[in-house]
Scaffold this motif. Structure first.
Motif, short mmCIF file in Angstrom:
data_model
loop_
_atom_site.label_atom_id
_atom_site.label_comp_id
_atom_site.label_asym_id
_atom_site.label_seq_id
_atom_site.Cartn_x
_atom_site.Cartn_y
_atom_site.Cartn_z
N VAL A 27 91.74 125.83 8.01
CA VAL A 27 90.66 124.86 7.88
C VAL A 27 89.47 125.52 7.22
CG1 VAL A 27 89.08 123.40 9.16
CG2 VAL A 27 91.46 123.59 9.90
N GLN A 28 88.98 124.90 6.20
CA GLN A 28 87.78 125.42 5.52
C GLN A 28 86.73 124.33 5.43
OE1 GLN A 28 89.23 127.00 1.74
NE2 GLN A 28 89.05 129.06 2.57
N LEU A 29 85.53 124.69 5.82
CA LEU A 29 84.38 123.80 5.68
C LEU A 29 83.45 124.43 4.64
CD1 LEU A 29 83.59 123.15 9.44
CD2 LEU A 29 84.90 121.70 7.90
N VAL A 30 82.97 123.61 3.74
CA VAL A 30 82.10 124.10 2.68
C VAL A 30 80.78 123.36 2.73
CG1 VAL A 30 81.83 124.46 0.21
CG2 VAL A 30 84.11 124.62 1.26
N GLU A 31 79.70 124.12 2.99
CA GLU A 31 78.37 123.52 2.99
C GLU A 31 77.75 123.69 1.62
OE1 GLU A 31 78.30 125.66 7.19
OE2 GLU A 31 78.81 126.26 5.15
N SER A 32 76.92 122.75 1.26
CA SER A 32 76.16 122.85 0.02
C SER A 32 74.89 122.05 0.17
CB SER A 32 76.99 122.34 -1.17
OG SER A 32 77.33 120.98 -0.99
N GLY A 33 73.99 122.25 -0.77
CA GLY A 33 72.76 121.46 -0.80
C GLY A 33 71.54 122.18 -0.29
N GLU A 42 81.98 123.99 21.65
CA GLU A 42 82.85 122.82 21.49
C GLU A 42 83.42 122.72 20.08
OE1 GLU A 42 83.95 120.88 23.68
OE2 GLU A 42 82.60 121.01 25.40
N TYR A 43 82.87 123.49 19.16
CA TYR A 43 83.27 123.38 17.76
C TYR A 43 84.29 124.46 17.42
CZ TYR A 43 79.55 120.03 17.49
OH TYR A 43 78.77 118.92 17.71
N ASP A 44 85.30 124.06 16.68
CA ASP A 44 86.43 124.94 16.42
C ASP A 44 86.37 125.66 15.08
OD1 ASP A 44 87.80 122.19 17.87
OD2 ASP A 44 88.15 124.15 18.79
N TYR A 45 85.74 125.06 14.12
CA TYR A 45 85.71 125.62 12.78
C TYR A 45 84.28 125.59 12.25
CZ TYR A 45 90.58 124.19 13.32
OH TYR A 45 91.85 123.99 13.80
N TRP A 46 83.97 126.57 11.41
CA TRP A 46 82.62 126.70 10.89
C TRP A 46 82.63 126.98 9.40
CZ3 TRP A 46 78.66 125.39 13.88
CH2 TRP A 46 78.88 125.36 15.26
N GLY A 47 81.60 126.49 8.74
CA GLY A 47 81.39 126.85 7.36
C GLY A 47 80.66 128.17 7.25
N GLN A 48 80.39 128.57 6.02
CA GLN A 48 79.77 129.87 5.77
C GLN A 48 78.26 129.82 5.89
OE1 GLN A 48 80.67 127.76 3.46
NE2 GLN A 48 78.97 127.72 2.00
N GLY A 49 77.70 128.64 5.93
CA GLY A 49 76.26 128.49 6.07
C GLY A 49 75.58 128.31 4.73
N THR A 50 74.46 127.61 4.76
CA THR A 50 73.64 127.44 3.57
C THR A 50 72.18 127.62 3.95
OG1 THR A 50 73.18 125.96 1.69
CG2 THR A 50 73.47 124.91 3.82
N GLN A 51 71.47 128.35 3.14
CA GLN A 51 70.07 128.68 3.44
C GLN A 51 69.15 127.52 3.06
OE1 GLN A 51 68.59 131.70 4.79
NE2 GLN A 51 66.80 130.35 4.85
N VAL A 52 68.28 127.16 3.97
CA VAL A 52 67.22 126.20 3.71
C VAL A 52 65.90 126.91 3.94
CG1 VAL A 52 66.10 124.09 4.51
CG2 VAL A 52 68.59 124.18 4.30
N THR A 53 65.05 126.89 2.94
CA THR A 53 63.74 127.52 3.03
C THR A 53 62.68 126.48 2.68
OG1 THR A 53 64.66 129.67 2.37
CG2 THR A 53 62.27 129.39 2.22
N VAL A 54 61.75 126.30 3.59
CA VAL A 54 60.68 125.33 3.38
C VAL A 54 59.36 126.08 3.30
CG1 VAL A 54 59.56 123.23 4.22
CG2 VAL A 54 62.00 123.63 4.68
N SER A 55 58.69 125.93 2.19
CA SER A 55 57.42 126.62 1.99
C SER A 55 56.26 125.70 2.36
CB SER A 55 57.29 127.07 0.54
OG SER A 55 57.29 125.95 -0.32
N SER A 56 55.21 126.32 2.86
CA SER A 56 54.03 125.53 3.28
C SER A 56 53.08 125.29 2.12
CB SER A 56 53.32 126.26 4.40
OG SER A 56 52.94 127.55 3.98
#
Length: 131
Positions: free
Chosen positions: A2-8, A117-131
């Motif tokens: 199982v592969q999960l792919v995050e983007s955005g 409770e979660y069985d599979y994970w994606g690799q993660g995606t960085q979100v950066t919010v500047s002030s």
């Protein structure tokens, strides 16, 4: 496998928006009896935090208090993709965002954000919010 792919993910200014996607690769949600997709985030040195989740079978959604009214989760089952629309972003939303898939799990008010409770994970995606 199982592969999960995050983007955005990416860089946004405070008050701006981003939309994260979590797509499964090579299979459908039904193939693995995935009932729930959740989004978690983690800042280095801190415990991961449940952000939101959606029950693919019930259609119900849950949100952390910190994002209620700003974030919205949705699912496109035909595309086997879950989206997290993030509006009115704040610097404190800066984190690595992970999507997780849970098999046979129907989330409730006190269980939706339990990491285990979660069985599979994606690799993660960085979100950066500047002030």
């Amino acid at each position: 496998e199982v592969q999960l792919v995050e983007s955005g993910g990416g860089l946004a200014q405070a008050g701006g928006s981003l939309r994260l996607s979590c797509a499964v690769s090579g299979f459908t949600f039904d193939d693995y009896n995935i009932y729930t997709i959740g989004w978690f985030r983690q800042v280095p040195g801190k415990v991961h935090e449940g952000v939101s989740c959606i029950s693919l079978t019930e259609g119900t959604a849950f949100y952390a208090d910190s994002v209620k009214g700003r974030f919205s989760i949705s699912a496109n089952n035909s595309k086997n993709t879950v989206y997290l629309q993030m509006n009115s972003l704040k610097p404190e939303d800066t984190a690595i965002y992970y999507c997780g898939a849970a098999r046979y799990f129907v989330p409730g008010d006190v269980s939706w954000n339990l990491w285990n409770e979660y069985d599979y994970w994606g690799q993660g995606t960085q979100v950066t919010v500047s002030s």
